[in-house]
Motif scaffolding. Structure first.
Motif, PDB file in Angstrom:
ATOM      1  N   ALA A  58       0.832  -1.206   0.000  1.00  0.00           N
ATOM      2  CA  ALA A  58       0.000   0.000   0.000  1.00  0.00           C
ATOM      3  C   ALA A  58       0.865   1.254   0.000  1.00  0.00           C
ATOM      4  CB  ALA A  58      -0.937  -0.016   1.208  1.00  0.00           C
ATOM      5  N   ARG A  59       1.974   1.232   0.758  1.00  0.00           N
ATOM      6  CA  ARG A  59       2.885   2.393   0.767  1.00  0.00           C
ATOM      7  C   ARG A  59       3.495   2.631  -0.601  1.00  0.00           C
ATOM      8  NH1 ARG A  59       4.824  -0.096   5.702  1.00  0.00           N
ATOM      9  NH2 ARG A  59       3.870   0.902   7.536  1.00  0.00           N
ATOM     10  N   GLY A  60       3.627   1.575  -1.375  1.00  0.00           N
ATOM     11  CA  GLY A  60       4.173   1.721  -2.723  1.00  0.00           C
ATOM     12  C   GLY A  60       3.147   2.186  -3.733  1.00  0.00           C
ATOM     13  N   GLY A  61       1.934   2.467  -3.272  1.00  0.00           N
ATOM     14  CA  GLY A  61       0.901   2.965  -4.160  1.00  0.00           C
ATOM     15  C   GLY A  61       0.247   1.907  -5.012  1.00  0.00           C
ATOM     16  N   LEU A  62       0.365   0.642  -4.624  1.00  0.00           N
ATOM     17  CA  LEU A  62      -0.215  -0.448  -5.404  1.00  0.00           C
ATOM     18  C   LEU A  62      -1.583  -0.802  -4.827  1.00  0.00           C
ATOM     19  CD1 LEU A  62       2.983  -2.655  -5.715  1.00  0.00           C
ATOM     20  CD2 LEU A  62       2.046  -1.062  -7.399  1.00  0.00           C
ATOM     21  N   SER A  63      -2.592  -0.739  -5.662  1.00  0.00           N
ATOM     22  CA  SER A  63      -3.958  -0.972  -5.199  1.00  0.00           C
ATOM     23  C   SER A  63      -4.331  -2.450  -5.196  1.00  0.00           C
ATOM     24  CB  SER A  63      -4.944  -0.199  -6.073  1.00  0.00           C
ATOM     25  OG  SER A  63      -4.840  -0.620  -7.423  1.00  0.00           O
ATOM     26  N   LYS A  64      -3.597  -3.278  -5.936  1.00  0.00           N
ATOM     27  CA  LYS A  64      -3.918  -4.700  -5.997  1.00  0.00           C
ATOM     28  C   LYS A  64      -2.692  -5.516  -5.650  1.00  0.00           C
ATOM     29  CE  LYS A  64      -5.933  -8.284  -8.947  1.00  0.00           C
ATOM     30  NZ  LYS A  64      -6.519  -8.600 -10.287  1.00  0.00           N
ATOM     31  N   SER A  65      -2.865  -6.473  -4.768  1.00  0.00           N
ATOM     32  CA  SER A  65      -1.753  -7.325  -4.348  1.00  0.00           C
ATOM     33  C   SER A  65      -2.235  -8.766  -4.288  1.00  0.00           C
ATOM     34  CB  SER A  65      -1.231  -6.906  -2.968  1.00  0.00           C
ATOM     35  OG  SER A  65      -0.809  -5.551  -2.981  1.00  0.00           O
ATOM     36  N   THR A  66      -1.399  -9.670  -4.781  1.00  0.00           N
ATOM     37  CA  THR A  66      -1.694 -11.099  -4.744  1.00  0.00           C
ATOM     38  C   THR A  66      -0.600 -11.802  -3.953  1.00  0.00           C
ATOM     39  OG1 THR A  66      -2.786 -11.011  -6.896  1.00  0.00           O
ATOM     40  CG2 THR A  66      -2.118 -13.172  -6.108  1.00  0.00           C
ATOM     41  N   PHE A  67      -1.017 -12.625  -3.012  1.00  0.00           N
ATOM     42  CA  PHE A  67      -0.080 -13.352  -2.155  1.00  0.00           C
ATOM     43  C   PHE A  67      -0.291 -14.847  -2.354  1.00  0.00           C
ATOM     44  CE2 PHE A  67      -0.998  -9.288  -0.231  1.00  0.00           C
ATOM     45  CZ  PHE A  67       0.252  -8.817   0.130  1.00  0.00           C
ATOM     46  N   LEU A  68       0.820 -15.563  -2.371  1.00  0.00           N
ATOM     47  CA  LEU A  68       0.792 -17.007  -2.518  1.00  0.00           C
ATOM     48  C   LEU A  68       1.295 -17.608  -1.203  1.00  0.00           C
ATOM     49  CD1 LEU A  68      -0.051 -18.733  -4.939  1.00  0.00           C
ATOM     50  CD2 LEU A  68       2.364 -19.086  -5.435  1.00  0.00           C
ATOM     51  N   ARG A  86       1.664 -14.139 -15.038  1.00  0.00           N
ATOM     52  CA  ARG A  86       2.270 -13.116 -15.877  1.00  0.00           C
ATOM     53  C   ARG A  86       3.258 -12.291 -15.063  1.00  0.00           C
ATOM     54  NH1 ARG A  86      -2.571 -10.071 -18.893  1.00  0.00           N
ATOM     55  NH2 ARG A  86      -3.272  -9.889 -16.721  1.00  0.00           N
ATOM     56  N   VAL A  87       4.230 -11.702 -15.743  1.00  0.00           N
ATOM     57  CA  VAL A  87       5.291 -10.968 -15.047  1.00  0.00           C
ATOM     58  C   VAL A  87       4.716  -9.815 -14.241  1.00  0.00           C
ATOM     59  CG1 VAL A  87       7.394  -9.624 -15.367  1.00  0.00           C
ATOM     60  CG2 VAL A  87       6.966 -11.609 -16.827  1.00  0.00           C
ATOM     61  N   GLU A  88       3.727  -9.121 -14.810  1.00  0.00           N
ATOM     62  CA  GLU A  88       3.164  -7.970 -14.095  1.00  0.00           C
ATOM     63  C   GLU A  88       2.211  -8.379 -12.980  1.00  0.00           C
ATOM     64  OE1 GLU A  88       0.734  -8.717 -17.846  1.00  0.00           O
ATOM     65  OE2 GLU A  88       2.844  -8.668 -17.229  1.00  0.00           O
ATOM     66  N   GLU A  89       1.927  -9.678 -12.845  1.00  0.00           N
ATOM     67  CA  GLU A  89       1.018 -10.138 -11.802  1.00  0.00           C
ATOM     68  C   GLU A  89       1.654 -11.200 -10.921  1.00  0.00           C
ATOM     69  OE1 GLU A  89      -2.556 -11.448 -13.637  1.00  0.00           O
ATOM     70  OE2 GLU A  89      -3.208  -9.448 -14.231  1.00  0.00           O
ATOM     71  N   LEU A  90       2.968 -11.175 -10.813  1.00  0.00           N
ATOM     72  CA  LEU A  90       3.634 -12.153  -9.961  1.00  0.00           C
ATOM     73  C   LEU A  90       3.229 -11.951  -8.509  1.00  0.00           C
ATOM     74  CD1 LEU A  90       7.265 -12.365 -11.385  1.00  0.00           C
ATOM     75  CD2 LEU A  90       5.486 -14.117 -11.450  1.00  0.00           C
ATOM     76  N   PRO A  91       2.818 -13.006  -7.812  1.00  0.00           N
ATOM     77  CA  PRO A  91       2.396 -12.851  -6.425  1.00  0.00           C
ATOM     78  C   PRO A  91       3.575 -12.765  -5.472  1.00  0.00           C
ATOM     79  CG  PRO A  91       2.205 -15.132  -7.086  1.00  0.00           C
ATOM     80  CD  PRO A  91       2.647 -14.381  -8.303  1.00  0.00           C
ATOM     81  N   VAL A  92       3.292 -12.290  -4.283  1.00  0.00           N
ATOM     82  CA  VAL A  92       4.284 -12.260  -3.210  1.00  0.00           C
ATOM     83  C   VAL A  92       4.259 -13.625  -2.523  1.00  0.00           C
ATOM     84  CG1 VAL A  92       4.983 -11.151  -1.065  1.00  0.00           C
ATOM     85  CG2 VAL A  92       3.948  -9.791  -2.898  1.00  0.00           C
ATOM     86  N   LEU A  93       5.403 -14.296  -2.506  1.00  0.00           N
ATOM     87  CA  LEU A  93       5.477 -15.628  -1.905  1.00  0.00           C
ATOM     88  C   LEU A  93       5.627 -15.518  -0.402  1.00  0.00           C
ATOM     89  CD1 LEU A  93       7.792 -17.501  -4.444  1.00  0.00           C
ATOM     90  CD2 LEU A  93       5.301 -17.336  -4.410  1.00  0.00           C
ATOM     91  N   VAL A 199      -4.135 -18.804  -2.589  1.00  0.00           N
ATOM     92  CA  VAL A 199      -3.986 -17.566  -3.337  1.00  0.00           C
ATOM     93  C   VAL A 199      -4.883 -16.515  -2.692  1.00  0.00           C
ATOM     94  CG1 VAL A 199      -4.142 -16.464  -5.589  1.00  0.00           C
ATOM     95  CG2 VAL A 199      -3.563 -18.888  -5.436  1.00  0.00           C
ATOM     96  N   LEU A 200      -4.248 -15.443  -2.202  1.00  0.00           N
ATOM     97  CA  LEU A 200      -4.963 -14.353  -1.532  1.00  0.00           C
ATOM     98  C   LEU A 200      -4.787 -13.076  -2.357  1.00  0.00           C
ATOM     99  CD1 LEU A 200      -6.357 -12.958   0.951  1.00  0.00           C
ATOM    100  CD2 LEU A 200      -4.074 -12.710   1.915  1.00  0.00           C
ATOM    101  N   THR A 201      -5.893 -12.484  -2.788  1.00  0.00           N
ATOM    102  CA  THR A 201      -5.872 -11.269  -3.581  1.00  0.00           C
ATOM    103  C   THR A 201      -6.574 -10.161  -2.820  1.00  0.00           C
ATOM    104  OG1 THR A 201      -5.925 -12.546  -5.632  1.00  0.00           O
ATOM    105  CG2 THR A 201      -6.455 -10.210  -5.796  1.00  0.00           C
TER     106      THR A 201
END
Length: 205
Positions: A58-68, A86-93, A199-201
């Motif tokens: 959120a501090r980085g200004g990203l409105s969507k985050s996906t966690f694995l 996809r590269v632009e949608e890689l989740p945070v492990l 998978v948590l979005t």
């Protein structure tokens, strides 16, 4: 004079036998409650680990985050390259390491629902207020207008405009899915290891 001997039913403990079904029923419900409380507490601990990652995004200004969330009983070392995203949608492990963080635990729909609800409650700072169906305020009559065809527009009595749908500020989706990692062996060959992960979005509008 000596006391009379106990009755036949009392000697066999008949009263205790009658109480056994009730005690078993009480124990059964307490076990059910214990499962729910234990599951909720464990999910709460996992959410506490996820919140710093969500805040950093959120501090980085990203409105969507996906966690694995990788369960602790997976065979893969998770040192390979994640494939299927996809590269632009890689989740945070996020590697889970608890003894309870197994695929069996996270395969429960109740655990996934609890994770979604607790994450949503932890990051939602705004709750949409439902529209109150109040009677319309009286207004002064407007001059009558005719339509293009010369007829007066007819409006049913008591009709009012429907309120616009309110948008939830935060959306959280959780599901269990198959994931694959591509690794390179010591002989230079590539192999793909598959497993299950949560998978948590999280999306903030």
């Amino acid at each position: 004079m000596a006391d009379p001997p106990p009755s036949y039913e009392r000697a066999l403990g008949w009263e205790n036998r009658e109480q056994k079904p009730e005690s078993r029923l009480t124990r059964r419900f307490s076990i059910r409650e214990e499962v729910g409380v234990s599951r909720s507490q464990h999910v709460m601990a996992v959410v506490a680990k996820l919140l710093p990652h969500i805040e950093n995004r959120a501090r980085g200004g990203l409105s969507k985050s996906t966690f694995l969330l990788l369960p602790s009983d997976q065979d893969s070392s998770r040192k390979g390259e994640l494939v299927g995203f996809r590269v632009e949608e890689l989740p945070v492990l996020v590697q889970l390491e608890g003894e309870q963080d197994t695929v069996e635990f996270w395969s429960q729909p109740e655990a996934l629902d609890s994770l979604r609800g607790q994450v949503l409650a932890a990051i939602s700072d705004t709750v949409p207020t439902p529209a109150i169906d109040a009677p319309p305020a009286p207004r002064e009559p407007l001059p009558r207008k005719t339509s293009y065809f010369g007829r007066k527009p007819v409006k049913p009595p008591g009709a009012r405009a429907l309120p616009l749908p309110m948008k939830t500020p935060v959306a959280v989706e959780v599901h269990l899915d198959d994931v694959s990692f591509r690794t390179e062996t010591e002989y230079g060959l590539y192999q793909t290891l598959s497993g299950r992960a949560v998978v948590l979005t999280v999306e903030v509008s």
